[in-house]
Design an enzyme around this catalytic site. Sequence first.
Site, PDB file in Angstrom:
ATOM      1  CG  HIS A 147      -2.029   0.994   1.165  1.00  0.00           C
ATOM      2  ND1 HIS A 147      -1.863   2.320   1.491  1.00  0.00           N
ATOM      3  CD2 HIS A 147      -3.333   0.852   0.802  1.00  0.00           C
ATOM      4  CE1 HIS A 147      -3.015   2.946   1.333  1.00  0.00           C
ATOM      5  NE2 HIS A 147      -3.921   2.084   0.923  1.00  0.00           N
TER       6      HIS A 147
ATOM      7  CG  ASP B 113      -7.761  -1.956  -2.671  1.00  0.00           C
ATOM      8  OD1 ASP B 113      -8.870  -1.436  -2.479  1.00  0.00           O
ATOM      9  OD2 ASP B 113      -6.701  -1.307  -2.683  1.00  0.00           O
TER      10      ASP B 113
END
Length: 430
Positions: A308, A365
């Site tokens: 991330h 996600d």
Amino acid sequence: MTTPKAATLTIGEQSIELPLIEGTEGEVGIDISQLRAKTGAVTFDPAFGNTGACTSAITFIDGEKGILRYRGIPIDQFQKSPNFIEVAWLLIFGRLPKKDELQRFSEKLTAHAHLHEAMKHHFEGFPVNAPPMAILSAMINAMSCFDEHFGRFEDDEQIEDAAARLISRVRTIAAYSYRRTNGLPFMYPDPSLRYVANFLHMMFSMPYNQYIAEDEVDEALNLFLILHADHEQNCSTSTVRVVGSSQANLFASCAAGVGALWGPLHGGANVAVIDMLEKIRSGGLSAEKCLELAKDKNSGFKLMGFGHRVYKNFDPRAKILKAQSDKVLKKLGVQDPLLEIAQELEEAALKDQYFVDRKLYPNVDFYSGIILRAIGIPVEMFTVMFAIGRLPGWISQWREQHDDTSTRIARPRQIYTGNTLTDYTPMSER
């Protein structure tokens, strides 16, 4: 160590002092608001990765430590009995609601779940295969035509009413766009159902067969929405603030946020995870082979849903969704080859020293895609689900900026790199 009160910047022979701003969690910012006026220079920071555009009391992130807090409350404290509406109130009004406040807000959500009947005709103007995010943005904008008195707010009650309309109707718009695409009859909201269950009813019920969500599904989707509710000054939130800085109304600002979220580098990340799993399946690749390709910079293969930009450790939202995805898959007993690939990929990556050393853990996600697919949400609706969750954050950010009397219209500077003074050439001489 005591933080100094100013930083000194030297440009050529000129030195100036720039005030420092310190946040409540120790973050330090250099105030350059007078830099151009005093020196003629501006900062250059593409993508604003090192620029603080505002002060905010809504969300705190420490990417190095894997911390995410809403109004000071750690994100994991919402998972025991997840209530998206409670979190929405917290974000917008700055504190947890009292029992009567939560009940009143919930009643307003129920009362405003229906779209104006005239709005239903707007759906007929879209092609059947229109992207759901395009419909969502357009319909949020259209809502302002039916609620014109919310162009300006004079008190908290008006904010609450407008927020209730937006948060409630966004799920109705989302469900109707799905039904339109699939040629299904629109299902009216059911006032007896709570927020998430009502959305799933509008998505999947038929006039002769009502969809009843399993408790695990209701809980998982509540958590999904909570974990996406706000995430500091990301692309879509910054867009809402930029548009709002012109004194554009709340509906127009949130519609712009939908447009920003639509981009594949932002809200489309969980879609990219499913696309990757499809390619792995069609290519007959093993989890181990995928990891090999991901390590090879020349392979062209990118492992989506790992690592991330903000979190340099484990994404705190991913930890919560991982546990929830395990519960949902077990309860639903879903037999899906893509979900099996995802589980194999996750297991292999968490054992691979290359990924462990670089802290390339599965992010939110990765798990959100797994949960949405297991529930039966089609891939083209994934980003819409993200938008439903993020709406309370956009409203709270818009309101915070709206209440700040020092707010000025956003107007970034640039470094010009074009032609210097150039004379116009007549057509006959070109």
